[in-house]
Motif scaffolding. Structure first.
Motif, PDB file in Angstrom:
ATOM      1  N   MET A  18     -13.997  19.379  -6.022  1.00  0.00           N
ATOM      2  CA  MET A  18     -13.090  18.374  -6.543  1.00  0.00           C
ATOM      3  C   MET A  18     -13.650  16.996  -6.171  1.00  0.00           C
ATOM      4  O   MET A  18     -13.928  16.728  -5.016  1.00  0.00           O
ATOM      5  N   ASN A  19     -13.803  16.139  -7.153  1.00  0.00           N
ATOM      6  CA  ASN A  19     -14.344  14.797  -6.951  1.00  0.00           C
ATOM      7  C   ASN A  19     -13.218  13.783  -7.132  1.00  0.00           C
ATOM      8  O   ASN A  19     -12.808  13.513  -8.253  1.00  0.00           O
ATOM      9  N   LEU A  20     -12.739  13.237  -6.014  1.00  0.00           N
ATOM     10  CA  LEU A  20     -11.626  12.294  -6.066  1.00  0.00           C
ATOM     11  C   LEU A  20     -12.092  10.878  -5.803  1.00  0.00           C
ATOM     12  O   LEU A  20     -12.947  10.644  -4.969  1.00  0.00           O
ATOM     13  N   ARG A  21     -11.487   9.951  -6.499  1.00  0.00           N
ATOM     14  CA  ARG A  21     -11.671   8.546  -6.157  1.00  0.00           C
ATOM     15  C   ARG A  21     -10.678   8.224  -5.049  1.00  0.00           C
ATOM     16  O   ARG A  21      -9.813   9.027  -4.710  1.00  0.00           O
ATOM     17  N   PHE A  22     -10.794   7.027  -4.493  1.00  0.00           N
ATOM     18  CA  PHE A  22      -9.963   6.654  -3.343  1.00  0.00           C
ATOM     19  C   PHE A  22      -8.476   6.792  -3.647  1.00  0.00           C
ATOM     20  O   PHE A  22      -7.732   7.403  -2.875  1.00  0.00           O
ATOM     21  N   LYS A  23      -8.032   6.264  -4.782  1.00  0.00           N
ATOM     22  CA  LYS A  23      -6.609   6.337  -5.130  1.00  0.00           C
ATOM     23  C   LYS A  23      -6.157   7.794  -5.292  1.00  0.00           C
ATOM     24  O   LYS A  23      -5.075   8.171  -4.847  1.00  0.00           O
ATOM     25  N   GLY A  24      -7.003   8.623  -5.896  1.00  0.00           N
ATOM     26  CA  GLY A  24      -6.663  10.041  -6.068  1.00  0.00           C
ATOM     27  C   GLY A  24      -6.583  10.767  -4.737  1.00  0.00           C
ATOM     28  O   GLY A  24      -5.717  11.620  -4.526  1.00  0.00           O
ATOM     29  N   PHE A  25      -7.488  10.416  -3.839  1.00  0.00           N
ATOM     30  CA  PHE A  25      -7.445  10.983  -2.492  1.00  0.00           C
ATOM     31  C   PHE A  25      -6.138  10.608  -1.802  1.00  0.00           C
ATOM     32  O   PHE A  25      -5.468  11.449  -1.208  1.00  0.00           O
ATOM     33  N   LEU A  26      -5.781   9.321  -1.892  1.00  0.00           N
ATOM     34  CA  LEU A  26      -4.540   8.863  -1.261  1.00  0.00           C
ATOM     35  C   LEU A  26      -3.325   9.556  -1.857  1.00  0.00           C
ATOM     36  O   LEU A  26      -2.405   9.936  -1.132  1.00  0.00           O
ATOM     37  N   ARG A  27      -3.324   9.726  -3.183  1.00  0.00           N
ATOM     38  CA  ARG A  27      -2.206  10.417  -3.849  1.00  0.00           C
ATOM     39  C   ARG A  27      -2.073  11.841  -3.298  1.00  0.00           C
ATOM     40  O   ARG A  27      -0.975  12.276  -2.926  1.00  0.00           O
ATOM     41  N   ALA A  28      -3.180  12.562  -3.242  1.00  0.00           N
ATOM     42  CA  ALA A  28      -3.148  13.942  -2.758  1.00  0.00           C
ATOM     43  C   ALA A  28      -2.723  14.006  -1.291  1.00  0.00           C
ATOM     44  O   ALA A  28      -1.945  14.886  -0.895  1.00  0.00           O
ATOM     45  N   TYR A  29      -3.200  13.069  -0.495  1.00  0.00           N
ATOM     46  CA  TYR A  29      -2.859  13.055   0.924  1.00  0.00           C
ATOM     47  C   TYR A  29      -1.386  12.724   1.138  1.00  0.00           C
ATOM     48  O   TYR A  29      -0.716  13.326   1.992  1.00  0.00           O
ATOM     49  N   CYS A  30      -0.847  11.792   0.348  1.00  0.00           N
ATOM     50  CA  CYS A  30       0.590  11.484   0.407  1.00  0.00           C
ATOM     51  C   CYS A  30       1.416  12.726   0.110  1.00  0.00           C
ATOM     52  O   CYS A  30       2.393  13.015   0.804  1.00  0.00           O
ATOM     53  N   ARG A  31       1.012  13.431  -0.917  1.00  0.00           N
ATOM     54  CA  ARG A  31       1.756  14.629  -1.307  1.00  0.00           C
ATOM     55  C   ARG A  31       1.690  15.694  -0.225  1.00  0.00           C
ATOM     56  O   ARG A  31       2.682  16.358   0.071  1.00  0.00           O
ATOM     57  N   GLU A  32       0.522  15.846   0.373  1.00  0.00           N
ATOM     58  CA  GLU A  32       0.373  16.843   1.439  1.00  0.00           C
ATOM     59  C   GLU A  32       1.230  16.493   2.656  1.00  0.00           C
ATOM     60  O   GLU A  32       1.955  17.334   3.183  1.00  0.00           O
ATOM     61  N   LEU A  33       1.164  15.237   3.103  1.00  0.00           N
ATOM     62  CA  LEU A  33       1.880  14.847   4.313  1.00  0.00           C
ATOM     63  C   LEU A  33       3.392  14.732   4.108  1.00  0.00           C
ATOM     64  O   LEU A  33       4.158  14.978   5.031  1.00  0.00           O
ATOM     65  N   SER A  34       3.807  14.329   2.907  1.00  0.00           N
ATOM     66  CA  SER A  34       5.237  14.146   2.660  1.00  0.00           C
ATOM     67  C   SER A  34       5.932  15.417   2.196  1.00  0.00           C
ATOM     68  O   SER A  34       7.150  15.537   2.298  1.00  0.00           O
ATOM     69  N   GLY A  35       5.166  16.356   1.656  1.00  0.00           N
ATOM     70  CA  GLY A  35       5.760  17.564   1.107  1.00  0.00           C
ATOM     71  C   GLY A  35       6.358  17.353  -0.269  1.00  0.00           C
ATOM     72  O   GLY A  35       7.034  18.222  -0.802  1.00  0.00           O
ATOM     73  N   LEU A  36       6.103  16.185  -0.861  1.00  0.00           N
ATOM     74  CA  LEU A  36       6.631  15.863  -2.185  1.00  0.00           C
ATOM     75  C   LEU A  36       5.506  15.844  -3.210  1.00  0.00           C
ATOM     76  O   LEU A  36       4.363  15.570  -2.874  1.00  0.00           O
ATOM     77  N   SER A  37       5.844  16.090  -4.459  1.00  0.00           N
ATOM     78  CA  SER A  37       4.844  15.989  -5.529  1.00  0.00           C
ATOM     79  C   SER A  37       5.243  14.853  -6.465  1.00  0.00           C
ATOM     80  O   SER A  37       5.537  15.067  -7.634  1.00  0.00           O
ATOM     81  N   THR A  38       5.260  13.651  -5.898  1.00  0.00           N
ATOM     82  CA  THR A  38       5.665  12.472  -6.657  1.00  0.00           C
ATOM     83  C   THR A  38       4.809  11.280  -6.242  1.00  0.00           C
ATOM     84  O   THR A  38       4.246  11.267  -5.151  1.00  0.00           O
TER      85      THR A  38
END
Length: 93
Positions: A1-21
């Motif tokens: 998976m090749n993520l840009r910085f914003k995509g990485f942050l989005r995925a990390y937010c979802r992982e840490l928060s438990g939300l998919s938003t």
């Protein structure tokens, strides 16, 4: 998976928060309720969208008000999130 910085942050937010938003209001509430470890990455994600000031406003009258207001000022002063994370002002992690 090749993520840009914003995509990485989005995925990390979802992982840490438990939300998919990407909704900053919902992410902030998750940080306040039961995902405090997500606070820095939620701010970084907001800043990647140019919304660090908006997130700081959402955090008014919460325990994160001062921290997010300070972070928003520092990010804006550095010229955005990417220059900020490369600066000496950014936390080591």
């Amino acid at each position: 998976m090749n993520l840009r910085f914003k995509g990485f942050l989005r995925a990390y937010c979802r992982e840490l928060s438990g939300l998919s938003t990407d909704n900053l209001r919902k992410l902030l509430q998750a940080v306040l309720d039961d995902a405090p470890a997500a606070s820095e990455v939620v701010m970084a994600f907001a800043a990647a969208q140019g919304k660090e000031g908006y997130l700081a406003e959402l955090a008014r009258n919460t325990r994160l008000e001062a921290e997010f207001a300070r972070a928003a000022r520092e990010i804006e002063g550095a010229g955005g999130i990417e220059p900020f994370v490369q600066s000496v002002a950014a936390p080591e992690r």
